[in-house]
Design an enzyme around this catalytic site. Structure first.
Site, PDB file in Angstrom:
ATOM      1  N   ARG A  12       0.845  -1.192   0.000  1.00 29.85           N
ATOM      2  CA  ARG A  12       0.000   0.000   0.000  1.00 29.85           C
ATOM      3  C   ARG A  12       0.887   1.251   0.000  1.00 29.85           C
ATOM      4  O   ARG A  12       2.028   1.211   0.451  1.00 29.85           O
ATOM      5  CB  ARG A  12      -0.922   0.008   1.228  1.00 29.85           C
ATOM      6  N   LYS A  36      -9.665  -2.408   1.253  1.00 26.77           N
ATOM      7  CA  LYS A  36      -9.368  -1.266   2.132  1.00 26.77           C
ATOM      8  C   LYS A  36     -10.171  -0.025   1.731  1.00 26.77           C
ATOM      9  O   LYS A  36     -10.659   0.705   2.588  1.00 26.77           O
ATOM     10  CB  LYS A  36      -7.875  -0.948   2.085  1.00 26.77           C
ATOM     11  N   ALA A  67      -0.078  -6.866   9.162  1.00 25.99           N
ATOM     12  CA  ALA A  67       1.057  -7.778   9.336  1.00 25.99           C
ATOM     13  C   ALA A  67       1.463  -7.949  10.808  1.00 25.99           C
ATOM     14  O   ALA A  67       2.644  -8.045  11.127  1.00 25.99           O
ATOM     15  CB  ALA A  67       2.237  -7.333   8.482  1.00 25.99           C
ATOM     16  N   CYS A  68       0.481  -7.972  11.701  1.00 32.02           N
ATOM     17  CA  CYS A  68       0.746  -8.231  13.128  1.00 32.02           C
ATOM     18  C   CYS A  68       0.072  -9.530  13.589  1.00 32.02           C
ATOM     19  O   CYS A  68      -0.185  -9.707  14.777  1.00 32.02           O
ATOM     20  CB  CYS A  68       0.245  -7.071  13.984  1.00 32.02           C
ATOM     21  N   ASP A 116      -9.525  -9.895   8.529  1.00 31.77           N
ATOM     22  CA  ASP A 116      -9.048  -8.529   8.274  1.00 31.77           C
ATOM     23  C   ASP A 116     -10.081  -7.434   8.533  1.00 31.77           C
ATOM     24  O   ASP A 116      -9.713  -6.363   8.997  1.00 31.77           O
ATOM     25  CB  ASP A 116      -8.549  -8.433   6.826  1.00 31.77           C
TER      26      ASP A 116
HETATM   27  C1  OXD Z   1      -3.189  -4.676   5.214  1.00 33.79           C
HETATM   28  C2  OXD Z   1      -3.802  -5.857   4.575  1.00 33.79           C
HETATM   29  O1  OXD Z   1      -2.264  -4.083   4.636  1.00 33.79           O
HETATM   30  O2  OXD Z   1      -4.712  -6.428   5.194  1.00 33.79           O
HETATM   31  O3  OXD Z   1      -3.640  -4.307   6.318  1.00 33.79           O
HETATM   32  O4  OXD Z   1      -3.427  -6.221   3.449  1.00 33.79           O
HETATM   33 MN    MN Z   2      -5.327  -5.433   6.946  1.00 32.44          MN
END
Ligand code: OXD
Ligand code: MN
Length: 581
Positions: free
Chosen positions: A69, A206, A249-250, A275
């Protein structure tokens, strides 16, 4: 084609502007997906992975400058700058539209314009919302098929309801200087140019399900959040659903698909989403949630048999891999998967460790959620699932305890608003820097954070059955830089405590920053975390927290008059309690 006048007119206008060779309306069938994948293969955008080990799996290598992103090129274009807030880049709608129009002019010459009607959420759910993405990318069409309910049924719903989000996307020439992701929340519109990367190009994700939906949710009285949804089933068959907000990515995908450790015999985790979560208070006073997506667009590196066996099991057929490495026999490979040595790196060059990781750190898999062994068919329930607990969590090496429960909804909102995390490779910027990431929505809230916190606060007291709010931190490190908590499947122990708190089965240690587990209440059977480590994981360093709460106060104030008094009062309450402690 369609009977929907406004949709037909809009497609006509877009075609006039972008001048494609063809227009194709996607129907969402499996045959169409297969044909698109083969077309993309012929165009050079897909290559088939080993059909014996990974049937119907495709590799996509993106442009090397288009791998994540781009928050600095992402804009929220409201009429007034204060409505977008300091948390967003802003441009006037007029200027943004003019800029985009000049980029879109003739950009689809020689290409096909695909029309993708899609539904975010179960096709029959009143919580779902529809959109139409127009794109010139066959890769986007293939990914949207897995990630959304796309095609005929979505179009029928749009024709029935009349309304839809307009999303226009072109990969353009992938020049980073001509790359913009624009949002027009007042007009329910998205315009994206110059990137094929998931978060920039799959507009249902997103752009729609978070930035535009959060704006809509505020005016309609619900919440659109960057949260996983999982169900925890006890051996007696009782299921508690938990929604969890963690920055990109956590570990949301790993947590959503967790397999309980051996001592939790008879327990089961169900995956609803990894997500995004849309929730609203139901007639029974509980918060009901749906996952608007139908697939996972997950980070590949680190996905392995010991971290997320369920994810591995869903990735050996019918999946798309983007920017991973491949082995000699053409299987997908990434760092952390196993100890094989890949033959080719993510750029398509012979693998040489001196050139960096074999797979890009933000390489991804795309897969339909029904392929996940822990998938719950409640993900299709039109009413959604009732949420017992909301969990916030960041990546914090120091200070923040393993788990704490908020004192109240208001305190929970403050906990969410105070979230901070070390940055990851999911965005193009520097990695590993601590930044405030309220509710994990920093890159995704489509309006001023001050108004967003006010919206969260507006739920206070609407029902006595709202979810309990918690904060977790799996990422504490010791003086040698080693993680103190084993994480992954062992996080079940923390979920167990959270559920016991929701059911009123255990007490807690009341501290100024929240309620912590009492010694012995966190189930440690079968793991060896030294007592001193456990103590450190649950320690409240009052002096350090006084500093933290003062920083949080400054952060809240940076949103000026938009920051609600209710959250400032909560910050003051915690601050005073820390002073007294
Ligand atoms: C992010 C994704 O970048 O879910 O949060 O891809
Ligand atoms: Mn995400």
């Amino acid at each position: 084609m369609t009977t929907h006048r406004a949709l037909k007119d809009w497609i006509g206008k877009v075609a006039e502007l972008t001048q494609p060779d063809d227009i194709y309306w996607c129907n969402g069938s499996v045959e169409e997906y297969d044909a698109m994948a083969e077309k993309l293969e012929a165009e050079g955008g897909f290559s088939r992975l080993n059909p014996e080990t990974h049937p119907n799996c495709w590799l996509h290598r993106s442009d090397p400058t288009d791998v994540a992103r781009v928050e600095h090129l992402t804009f929220v274009c409201t009429s007034k700058q204060e409505d977008a807030g300091p948390n967003n880049n802003w441009m006037t709608p007029g200027k943004a539209r003019a800029k985009m129009e000049s980029l879109y002019k003739g950009c689809m010459k020689g290409r096909t314009l695909y029309v993708i009607p899609y539904c975010m959420g179960p096709i029959d759910s009143p919580l779902s919302r529809c959109g139409v993405e127009v794109t010139d990318s066959t890769y986007v069409v293939c990914n949207m098929k897995l990630m959304t309910r796309m095609g005929k049924q979505a179009l029928q719903r749009i024709e029935r309801e009349g309304s839809f989000i307009k999303g226009l996307h072109s990969v353009g020439d992938l020049n980073p200087d001509r790359r913009f992701i624009m949002h027009f929340p007042e007009d329910l519109e998205i315009q994206s140019f110059g990137s094929g990367y998931g978060g920039n190009a799959l507009l249902g994700k997103k752009c729609h399900a978070l930035r535009i939906a959060s704006y809509q949710a505020r005016s309609e009285g619900w919440l659109a959040e960057h949260m996983l949804i999982l169900g925890v089933e006890s051996p007696e068959g009782k299921i508690h659903y938990i929604a969890g907000a963690f920055p990109s990515a956590c570990g949301k995908t790993n947590l959503a698909m967790l397999i309980p450790p051996q001592i939790y015999k008879g327990w089961k985790i169900w995956t609803i989403g990894d997500d995004i979560c849309w929730m609203r208070v139901g007639e029974d006073g509980r918060m009901w949630a749906i996952n608007p997506e139908s697939g996972f667009f997950g980070v590949a590196p680190g996905t392995a048999a010991n971290t997320n066996p369920n994810a591995l099991a869903m990735l050996d057929h019918d999946a798309i891999f983007t920017n991973v490495a491949v082995t000699e026999d053409n299987q997908p490979w990434w760092e952390g998967l196993d100890d094989r040595v890949p033959a080719t790196d993510w750029k398509g060059n012979p693998y040489n460790p001196e050139n960096g990781p074999a797979a890009h750190p933000n390489s991804r898999f795309t897969v339909h959620m029904s392929q996940c062994p822990s998938y719950s068919d409640k993900a299709e329930a039109p009413a959604g699932v009732p949420i017992s607990a909301i969990v916030f969590g960041g990546r914090r090496e120091r200070l923040v305890p393993l788990v704490m429960e908020s004192h109240s909804w208001r305190h929970g909102v403050l906990m969410g608003a105070s979230m901070a995390s070390e940055t990851t490779a999911a965005n193009i910027d520097e990695v590993g820097v601590v930044r405030r990431d309220p509710m994990a929505m920093k890159p995704f809230c489509g309006y001023n954070f001050g108004d967003y916190w006010k919206h969260w606060m507006s739920f206070d007291g609407v029902s006595d059955k709202l979810p309990e709010i918690f904060h977790v931190n799996w990422f504490r490190k010791d003086a040698n830089g080693k993680f103190m908590w084993p994480g992954f499947g062992e996080n079940m122990r923390v979920l167990d405590w959270i559920i016991k708190r929701c059911e009123g089965k255990v007490g807690s240690l009341d501290t100024p920053i929240g309620n912590l587990p009492l010694p012995g209440d966190l189930n440690l059977e079968g793991i060896t975390v030294p007592a001193a480590t456990m103590e450190a994981l649950l320690e409240v360093d009052t002096a350090a927290w006084r500093e933290e709460i003062s920083e949080i106060g400054k952060y809240l104030d940076s949103f000026g008059a938009r920051t609600p008094e209710s959250i400032k009062a909560e910050q003051k309450r915690v601050s005073e309690a820390l002073t007294r402690a």
